[in-house]
Design a protein around this motif. Structure first.
Motif, PDB file in Angstrom:
ATOM      1  N   UNK A  29      21.105 -45.585 -54.772  1.00  0.00           N
ATOM      2  CA  UNK A  29      20.852 -44.757 -53.593  1.00  0.00           C
ATOM      3  C   UNK A  29      22.045 -44.850 -52.655  1.00  0.00           C
ATOM      4  N   UNK A  30      22.442 -43.693 -52.108  1.00  0.00           N
ATOM      5  CA  UNK A  30      23.442 -43.668 -51.054  1.00  0.00           C
ATOM      6  C   UNK A  30      22.765 -43.162 -49.786  1.00  0.00           C
ATOM      7  N   UNK A  31      23.252 -43.636 -48.638  1.00  0.00           N
ATOM      8  CA  UNK A  31      22.656 -43.192 -47.372  1.00  0.00           C
ATOM      9  C   UNK A  31      23.740 -43.152 -46.302  1.00  0.00           C
ATOM     10  N   UNK A  55      18.057 -36.538 -50.966  1.00  0.00           N
ATOM     11  CA  UNK A  55      17.587 -37.859 -50.521  1.00  0.00           C
ATOM     12  C   UNK A  55      18.607 -38.975 -50.694  1.00  0.00           C
ATOM     13  N   UNK A  56      19.644 -38.745 -51.498  1.00  0.00           N
ATOM     14  CA  UNK A  56      20.598 -39.802 -51.782  1.00  0.00           C
ATOM     15  C   UNK A  56      20.200 -40.697 -52.934  1.00  0.00           C
ATOM     16  N   UNK A  57      18.995 -40.503 -53.477  1.00  0.00           N
ATOM     17  CA  UNK A  57      18.546 -41.335 -54.596  1.00  0.00           C
ATOM     18  C   UNK A  57      18.902 -40.672 -55.919  1.00  0.00           C
ATOM     19  N   UNK A  58      19.551 -41.439 -56.776  1.00  0.00           N
ATOM     20  CA  UNK A  58      19.878 -40.983 -58.129  1.00  0.00           C
ATOM     21  C   UNK A  58      19.032 -41.818 -59.080  1.00  0.00           C
ATOM     22  N   UNK A  59      17.956 -41.203 -59.572  1.00  0.00           N
ATOM     23  CA  UNK A  59      16.998 -41.936 -60.394  1.00  0.00           C
ATOM     24  C   UNK A  59      16.401 -40.983 -61.419  1.00  0.00           C
ATOM     25  N   UNK A  60      16.644 -41.242 -62.700  1.00  0.00           N
ATOM     26  CA  UNK A  60      16.029 -40.392 -63.726  1.00  0.00           C
ATOM     27  C   UNK A  60      14.514 -40.386 -63.603  1.00  0.00           C
ATOM     28  N   UNK A  61      13.933 -39.189 -63.791  1.00  0.00           N
ATOM     29  CA  UNK A  61      12.482 -39.058 -63.728  1.00  0.00           C
ATOM     30  C   UNK A  61      11.896 -38.778 -65.090  1.00  0.00           C
ATOM     31  N   UNK A  62      10.698 -38.254 -65.102  1.00  0.00           N
ATOM     32  CA  UNK A  62      10.056 -37.914 -66.371  1.00  0.00           C
ATOM     33  C   UNK A  62      10.680 -36.645 -66.935  1.00  0.00           C
ATOM     34  N   UNK A  72      13.248 -28.149 -63.507  1.00  0.00           N
ATOM     35  CA  UNK A  72      12.289 -29.187 -63.131  1.00  0.00           C
ATOM     36  C   UNK A  72      12.766 -30.593 -63.494  1.00  0.00           C
ATOM     37  N   UNK A  73      13.806 -30.698 -64.300  1.00  0.00           N
ATOM     38  CA  UNK A  73      14.487 -31.980 -64.499  1.00  0.00           C
ATOM     39  C   UNK A  73      15.556 -32.095 -63.411  1.00  0.00           C
ATOM     40  N   UNK A  74      15.091 -32.380 -62.204  1.00  0.00           N
ATOM     41  CA  UNK A  74      15.894 -32.101 -61.007  1.00  0.00           C
ATOM     42  C   UNK A  74      16.487 -33.351 -60.366  1.00  0.00           C
ATOM     43  N   UNK A  75      17.024 -34.243 -61.178  1.00  0.00           N
ATOM     44  CA  UNK A  75      17.643 -35.454 -60.630  1.00  0.00           C
ATOM     45  C   UNK A  75      18.751 -35.122 -59.637  1.00  0.00           C
ATOM     46  N   UNK A 116      28.014 -36.880 -46.482  1.00  0.00           N
ATOM     47  CA  UNK A 116      29.109 -36.263 -47.230  1.00  0.00           C
ATOM     48  C   UNK A 116      28.589 -35.506 -48.439  1.00  0.00           C
ATOM     49  N   UNK A 117      27.604 -36.090 -49.147  1.00  0.00           N
ATOM     50  CA  UNK A 117      26.993 -35.394 -50.284  1.00  0.00           C
ATOM     51  C   UNK A 117      26.459 -34.043 -49.844  1.00  0.00           C
ATOM     52  N   UNK A 118      25.772 -34.029 -48.718  1.00  0.00           N
ATOM     53  CA  UNK A 118      25.148 -32.798 -48.247  1.00  0.00           C
ATOM     54  C   UNK A 118      26.163 -31.830 -47.655  1.00  0.00           C
ATOM     55  N   UNK A 119      27.353 -32.314 -47.332  1.00  0.00           N
ATOM     56  CA  UNK A 119      28.468 -31.430 -46.977  1.00  0.00           C
ATOM     57  C   UNK A 119      29.072 -30.811 -48.224  1.00  0.00           C
TER      58      UNK A 119
END
Length: 463
Positions: free
Chosen positions: A347-349, A294-301, A284-287, A355-358
């Motif tokens: 964020x990458x898009x 999504x391409x977003x790299x953002x630490x969550x709770x 559940x700590x699924x950064x 490429x990330x998803x490849x």
């Protein structure tokens, strides 16, 4: 081959100097200036090698001859001579599409032993031949600390300090670290979470005056040798698949927190190992799952889970992947990492996200799903998974395609996480090395999440 920083501001270094640097002096991570290519013919020649023989073949591409072959062979033999299984990392068939690579046969019953038993020998060797003082400093979410301590305890010329988050590792993980009473070991239990511990470590390594004064060396996967040693078992796993699985697409599902283990697979694939999907299994700590989707790299709770070794929101090795994702563009990496430090997210898009998803698939596994997977495979296959491996198996179920096979890494022995296993009313037999821990006295110092206090503790220890 030489080694360079992902941020491009460090002069190229040799293999041993890269080991000693750990975190690059510009704050980046060290990578080889070229990734060697292994042909399919060479892979076929390697198919029947032992783990130790394969280790020597792969390392020969990276050491530049800085370590004589005989010395390296002796280190490898000592490193893996303590493992409880003759194959070191045996491959088990669960069904016709799922294989489990057991990485928990080392002294602390976790995959970190595979790299850290060797790193302990390597640091001891460097200390001896160069007359270097080795002061190892690291943070752990549970398994790294115990494995690192086991690799260097009692070794002359080496001291080790490990930070772990207070009451946020499993009891067995804590005991494996804190029941060690060797004079060269210091355990600091930090009021906070793993990311808090890791942040202090990075700050201390970035303080070049402090790093030089106290001869700090890294044991975490910021050190490239950790990555390289883990790459060996990717090759071993694929090459040991039975004849019936050869020729099929081979996916690998990896329980992932700090991105080091999965990056080792990325390196193996870039070297030429035929891997289909690299599947990131997290909790559940699924950064990392959010980044892949999504391409977003953002630490969550931060959330406490049944798989505490993956309770991580800031993955140290992510920067290495970012370097290759951007086409080895250190200026772009600097920009991304500055933005992450300043704004808390990047964020990458577009083509980069494609490429990330490849490169990866990913799944964040909920606590209940993790337990359900453990119960299912114990009942249907007679195989007991630890919670981290269960996340890997859940990700296999989600992402393995028809006609494909998947190797899931068993990153720890289930006895290390009986808090979760017992919720299912599953009784397990504890190995004697684990069963006897509770009777031993503990040696640790509980400290606030305060860099100044941690620094003071280190200065007293290293003198």
């Amino acid at each position: 081959m030489q080694y360079i920083s992902t941020r491009g501001k460090v002069e190229p270094r040799g293999f041993i100097d890269t080991v000693l640097m750990g975190l690059a002096d510009d704050g980046g991570l060290m990578v080889p200036d070229v990734i060697p290519s292994v042909s399919s013919a060479t892979l076929e020649e390697w198919r029947n090698l032992s783990f130790q023989e394969l280790f020597l073949k792969i390392f020969s591409y990276y050491t530049n001859g800085e370590i004589p072959d005989g010395d390296l062979k002796e280190m490898v033999e000592r490193s893996y001579g303590t493992f409880r299984h003759p194959e070191v990392t045996p491959l088990k068939e669960i069904n016709d599409s799922l294989y489990i690579l057991e990485l928990f046969h080392g002294p602390t019953f976790a995959f970190k032993d595979v790299a850290l038993q060797f790193m302990g020998e390597l640091y001891s060797y460097i200390s001896r031949v160069r007359g270097e003082i080795i002061h190892i400093l690291g943070a752990t979410s549970g398994d790294t600390g115990a494995a690192a301590i086991a690799g260097v305890r009692g070794k002359e010329g080496i001291k080790i300090c490990i930070l772990h988050p207070h009451n946020k590792v499993s009891k067995v993980q804590e005991l494996q670290m804190t029941t060690v009473d060797d004079a060269n070991v210091l355990n600091l239990s930090v009021q906070g979470n793993f990311d808090d511990c890791q942040k202090v470590i990075k700050e201390l390594f970035a303080d070049l005056e402090f790093k030089s004064k106290y001869h700090l060396r890294a044991i975490n996967s910021i050190n490239f040798v950790r990555i390289l040693a883990q790459t060996v078992y990717y090759f071993y796993a694929v090459l040991k698949l039975p004849q019936a699985a050869q020729g099929k697409t081979v996916n690998i599902s990896v329980p992932s927190g700090n991105f080091g283990n999965i990056f080792s697979g990325y390196l193996a694939k870039k070297m030429g190992l035929p891997i289909g999907k690299l599947i990131i299994a997290t909790n559940e700590n699924n950064i990392l799952e959010r980044f892949v989707k999504t391409g977003e790299y953002k630490p969550g709770d931060f959330k406490s889970t049944h798989s505490p070794s993956m309770d991580i929101q800031v993955a140290s090795n992510f920067e290495r992947y970012l370097y290759y994702l951007t086409g080895e563009d250190s200026a772009a990496v600097n920009g991304y990492m500055s933005k992450l430090a300043g704004e808390g997210a990047i964020k990458v898009d577009g083509q980069l996200l494609e490429q990330v998803q490849t490169d990866f698939a990913a799944l964040g596994v909920k606590n209940d799903e993790c337990l359900n997977i453990i119960g299912k495979y114990k009942s249907e296959a007679g195989y007991l998974l630890d919670p981290h491996t269960a996340c890997g198996v859940a990700a296999y179920e989600a992402h393995n395609g028809p006609g494909e096979v998947c190797i899931t890494f068993a990153t720890a022995h289930p006895a290390k996480f009986d808090e979760a296993i017992s919720l299912l009313k599953i009784a397990q037999e504890f190995p004697p090395q684990i069963a006897g821990l509770a009777a031993l006295p503990q040696h640790m110092t509980v400290v606030e999440h305060d860099k100044a206090e941690i620094t003071r503790q280190l200065e007293e220890f290293y003198i």
